[in-house]
Write a protein that holds these residues in place. Structure first.
Motif, mmCIF file in Angstrom:
data_model
loop_
_atom_site.group_PDB
_atom_site.id
_atom_site.type_symbol
_atom_site.label_atom_id
_atom_site.label_comp_id
_atom_site.label_asym_id
_atom_site.label_seq_id
_atom_site.Cartn_x
_atom_site.Cartn_y
_atom_site.Cartn_z
ATOM 1 N N GLU A 33 0.824 -1.200 0.000
ATOM 2 C CA GLU A 33 0.000 0.000 0.000
ATOM 3 C C GLU A 33 0.862 1.255 0.000
ATOM 4 N N VAL A 34 1.982 1.237 0.725
ATOM 5 C CA VAL A 34 2.923 2.358 0.699
ATOM 6 C C VAL A 34 3.441 2.567 -0.725
ATOM 7 N N GLU A 35 3.818 1.486 -1.378
ATOM 8 C CA GLU A 35 4.288 1.581 -2.764
ATOM 9 C C GLU A 35 3.192 2.123 -3.684
ATOM 10 N N ARG A 36 1.982 1.627 -3.500
ATOM 11 C CA ARG A 36 0.873 2.050 -4.363
ATOM 12 C C ARG A 36 0.624 3.550 -4.216
ATOM 13 N N LEU A 37 0.593 4.036 -2.970
ATOM 14 C CA LEU A 37 0.348 5.459 -2.739
ATOM 15 C C LEU A 37 1.479 6.312 -3.299
ATOM 16 N N ALA A 38 2.724 5.893 -3.049
ATOM 17 C CA ALA A 38 3.868 6.660 -3.546
ATOM 18 C C ALA A 38 3.846 6.746 -5.066
ATOM 19 N N ASN A 39 3.528 5.650 -5.735
ATOM 20 C CA ASN A 39 3.494 5.656 -7.200
ATOM 21 C C ASN A 39 2.303 6.457 -7.733
ATOM 22 N N ARG A 40 1.192 6.433 -7.006
ATOM 23 C CA ARG A 40 0.040 7.234 -7.414
ATOM 24 C C ARG A 40 0.364 8.723 -7.337
ATOM 25 N N PHE A 41 0.990 9.134 -6.216
ATOM 26 C CA PHE A 41 1.383 10.536 -6.074
ATOM 27 C C PHE A 41 2.429 10.915 -7.130
ATOM 28 N N ALA A 42 3.343 9.993 -7.414
ATOM 29 C CA ALA A 42 4.393 10.280 -8.396
ATOM 30 C C ALA A 42 3.802 10.490 -9.782
ATOM 31 N N THR A 97 6.697 15.516 -8.648
ATOM 32 C CA THR A 97 6.686 14.171 -8.067
ATOM 33 C C THR A 97 6.979 13.087 -9.100
ATOM 34 N N ARG A 98 6.859 13.417 -10.390
ATOM 35 C CA ARG A 98 7.068 12.401 -11.436
ATOM 36 C C ARG A 98 8.485 11.825 -11.375
ATOM 37 N N GLY A 99 9.420 12.567 -10.814
ATOM 38 C CA GLY A 99 10.808 12.108 -10.770
ATOM 39 C C GLY A 99 11.050 10.888 -9.909
ATOM 40 N N VAL A 100 10.093 10.540 -9.036
ATOM 41 C CA VAL A 100 10.292 9.362 -8.178
ATOM 42 C C VAL A 100 9.521 8.144 -8.693
ATOM 43 N N PHE A 101 8.998 8.235 -9.922
ATOM 44 C CA PHE A 101 8.329 7.055 -10.487
ATOM 45 C C PHE A 101 9.301 6.264 -11.355
ATOM 46 N N PRO A 102 9.345 4.936 -11.216
ATOM 47 C CA PRO A 102 8.604 4.136 -10.246
ATOM 48 C C PRO A 102 9.275 4.132 -8.878
ATOM 49 N N PHE A 103 8.480 3.838 -7.865
ATOM 50 C CA PHE A 103 8.977 3.724 -6.487
ATOM 51 C C PHE A 103 8.834 2.275 -6.055
ATOM 52 N N GLN A 104 9.917 1.700 -5.533
ATOM 53 C CA GLN A 104 9.904 0.281 -5.175
ATOM 54 C C GLN A 104 10.631 0.073 -3.850
ATOM 55 N N ILE A 105 9.949 -0.513 -2.867
ATOM 56 C CA ILE A 105 10.572 -0.872 -1.592
ATOM 57 C C ILE A 105 11.397 -2.143 -1.785
#
Length: 292
Positions: A33-42, A97-105
């Motif tokens: 869920e953390v990954e999903r939210l971070a990628n959505r914001f990105a 925020t697009r610069g952090v896509f994709p975000f992966q834990i």
């Protein structure tokens, strides 16, 4: 995760980042869920706004000061991502925020009492990391003869089932070998007041000065179960094992008895209540080599 979670530290590098926070362990679902939210914001490509203001004004606007470090009351740097967060931060690495896509834990774990750490990758570094993981999966699929990556888990399960069967068969054959191991000499003695029999096994024919610790331990257990009236010590080469039947000798501890024996027979070892194992400094092939 709730409002009680606070940031406890962070580190940002070109190829990775980490984030420390106060919390209990996160479940796999929470991490996803953390990954999903971070990628959505990105993916929203929201501009990152930076303003300089007073500490009091920043707090009135809801800015979070998450570190224990001190701030200048008349000049703080406030970073706002609209509809996402408002924080005090001395440095930003993005314009949108697009610069952090994709975000992966990549990992999550404990770094101290009540403190957890997330390691992650983002942006170009995350793309490279995901490509590397894909190549790992492809290589594993090739090794396991999985025609498609979607079949990789099935292939791993089959391999695991085969491994379990082989280990079970090996354990059965080890018990058979232990039950039929050739003894070249025995010696009855006492350890403390406990009647003990020392058994010297024949060395392996292919390598006279080698032995198998698993076979030695299994032989000791076999004798313990079939001849419970004695404590049994089994030696092959430099390997030694001592087994105690807990019904016959409820007060005897295998580890303590082995340590007592090793005072006379140089070596190191230890173990639990019913079985102890060790390694001698010199190989023993006959009773006369024991200083008893």
């Amino acid at each position: 995760m709730g409002d009680t979670v606070t940031q406890a530290g962070s580190l940002v590098r070109p190829d990775s980042l980490r984030f420390d926070f106060t919390s209990t362990a996160l479940s796999d679902d929470q991490l996803r869920e953390v990954e999903r939210l971070a990628n959505r914001f990105a993916l929203a490509s929201t501009p990152v706004n930076v303003t300089h203001t007073t500490l009091e004004a920043a707090k009135e606007q809801g800015a979070m000061a998450l570190f224990t470090e001190k701030y200048q009351a008349d000049n703080v740097r406030m970073v706002r991502v609209p509809n996402v967060s408002v924080e005090l931060c001395s440095g930003t690495h993005l314009r949108t925020t697009r610069g952090v896509f994709p975000f992966q834990i990549t990992s999550e774990g404990s770094v101290g009492a009540g403190t957890r750490r997330i390691d992650a990758v983002a942006g170009v570094a995350a793309s490279k990391w995901l490509q590397q993981q894909f190549e790992y999966a492809q290589n594993a699929a090739h090794i396991l003869n999985a025609k498609q990556l979607s079949k990789l888990c099935d292939a791993v399960h089959r391999l695991n089932d085969t491994n379990k069967t082989l280990r079970s068969d090996a354990a059965k054959w080890l018990r058979v070998a232990a039950a039929n191991a050739q003894t070249v000499a025995t010696h009855a003695t006492t350890l403390g007041s406990v009647p003990t029999v020392i058994h010297i096994l024949a060395p392996e024919s292919s390598a006279p000065h080698t032995s198998d610790a698993r076979l030695v331990a299994e032989r000791a257990c076999h004798l313990r179960d079939t001849q419970p009236q004695n404590v049994h010590v089994v030696i092959q080469g430099t390997h030694i094992a001592l087994a105690v039947n807990p019904i016959s000798f409820p007060d005897a501890q295998a580890g303590a008895l082995l340590r007592e024996l090793l005072k006379k027979l140089p070596g190191k070892g230890g173990g639990q209540g019913v079985l102890a194992q060790g390694r001698l400094k010199s190989a023993v092939t006959d009773i006369h080599m024991l200083p008893l």
